[in-house]
Design a protein around this motif. Structure first.
Motif, mmCIF file in Angstrom:
data_model
loop_
_atom_site.group_PDB
_atom_site.id
_atom_site.type_symbol
_atom_site.label_atom_id
_atom_site.label_comp_id
_atom_site.label_asym_id
_atom_site.label_seq_id
_atom_site.Cartn_x
_atom_site.Cartn_y
_atom_site.Cartn_z
ATOM 1 N N LEU A 179 47.892 41.977 45.554
ATOM 2 C CA LEU A 179 47.155 40.720 45.631
ATOM 3 C C LEU A 179 45.671 41.062 45.668
ATOM 4 C CD1 LEU A 179 49.080 38.718 48.393
ATOM 5 C CD2 LEU A 179 49.104 38.327 45.922
ATOM 6 N N ALA A 180 44.918 40.544 44.712
ATOM 7 C CA ALA A 180 43.471 40.776 44.682
ATOM 8 C C ALA A 180 42.801 39.807 45.644
ATOM 9 C CB ALA A 180 42.934 40.567 43.265
ATOM 10 N N TRP A 181 41.851 40.322 46.401
ATOM 11 C CA TRP A 181 41.134 39.509 47.379
ATOM 12 C C TRP A 181 39.972 38.790 46.683
ATOM 13 C CZ3 TRP A 181 43.621 38.377 51.436
ATOM 14 C CH2 TRP A 181 42.979 37.746 52.493
ATOM 15 N N PRO A 182 39.689 37.527 47.034
ATOM 16 C CA PRO A 182 38.590 36.810 46.385
ATOM 17 C C PRO A 182 37.256 37.515 46.594
ATOM 18 C CG PRO A 182 39.893 35.320 47.773
ATOM 19 C CD PRO A 182 40.376 36.719 48.039
ATOM 20 N N LYS A 183 36.463 37.554 45.553
ATOM 21 C CA LYS A 183 35.125 38.184 45.604
ATOM 22 C C LYS A 183 34.073 37.188 46.003
ATOM 23 C CE LYS A 183 36.429 42.192 44.227
ATOM 24 N NZ LYS A 183 36.605 43.205 45.173
#
Length: 183
Positions: A179-183
């Motif tokens: 899961l990519a974390w929001p930037k």
């Protein structure tokens, strides 16, 4: 200094509101569909605290979705519970964030865990929540869901992520686990 405190207080209030909205959306999603092989995931970061919650059909973990009946099923259920509580590879925040697990909570009526209402529709589930304290939460860039690789019946993860930098929804399809974390 007072402006800085006000800014921090506003950020905390906004994070709490975002968490409440995500929890409400996830609860609504949880009430709607129970699909074998599909995990509903929520990840929320509030200051140094990271919570990752997964709602999984028991069928995806054990191959049956009811209370265990035979001795073999009871042993399999016990092994599952022990693994979810102890296996650090199942849910791993990005190492750069310096997160340490502070707790694991499991809830399932069929397995007699936590304070769960009975599974009225015959589709037993398990809710697992991992809590972490992160030394550098601003460095969090992803969460590895090793549980996808560990349980072959998991085909997809529908995730809602709430972070100070924003909210996002992601869908992971096997074999993806990150899961990519929001930037």
């Amino acid at each position: 200094a007072p402006a800085g405190r006000l800014h921090r207080r506003m950020r905390t209030c906004l994070a709490a509101l975002a968490l409440a909205l995500a929890a409400g959306a996830a609860a609504a999603q949880h009430r709607h569909a129970h699909v074998h092989g599909v995990v509903a995931a929520e990840a929320a970061l509030d200051g140094p605290s990271l919570d990752v919650t997964l709602r999984l059909p028991l069928d995806s973990l054990l191959g049956f979705e009811r209370a265990p009946r035979s001795e073999a099923e009871k042993r399999a259920a016990q092994a599952l519970v022990e693994r979810l509580r102890s296996d650090a590879m199942l849910v791993q925040p990005d190492a750069a964030a310096g997160c340490a697990r502070t707790g694991v909570e499991l809830v399932s009526a069929a397995l007699g865990l936590g304070d769960a209402p009975p599974d009225a529709d015959g589709h037993a589930e398990l809710e697992a929540r991992w809590r972490f304290g992160c030394a550098a939460p601003d460095r969090l860039s992803h969460i590895e869901l090793g549980i996808v690789g560990a349980y072959k019946r998991i085909a997809r993860v529908d995730a809602a992520i709430v972070a100070p930098r924003g909210q996002t929804r992601q869908v992971l399809k096997r074999p993806a686990q990150r899961l990519a974390w929001p930037k």
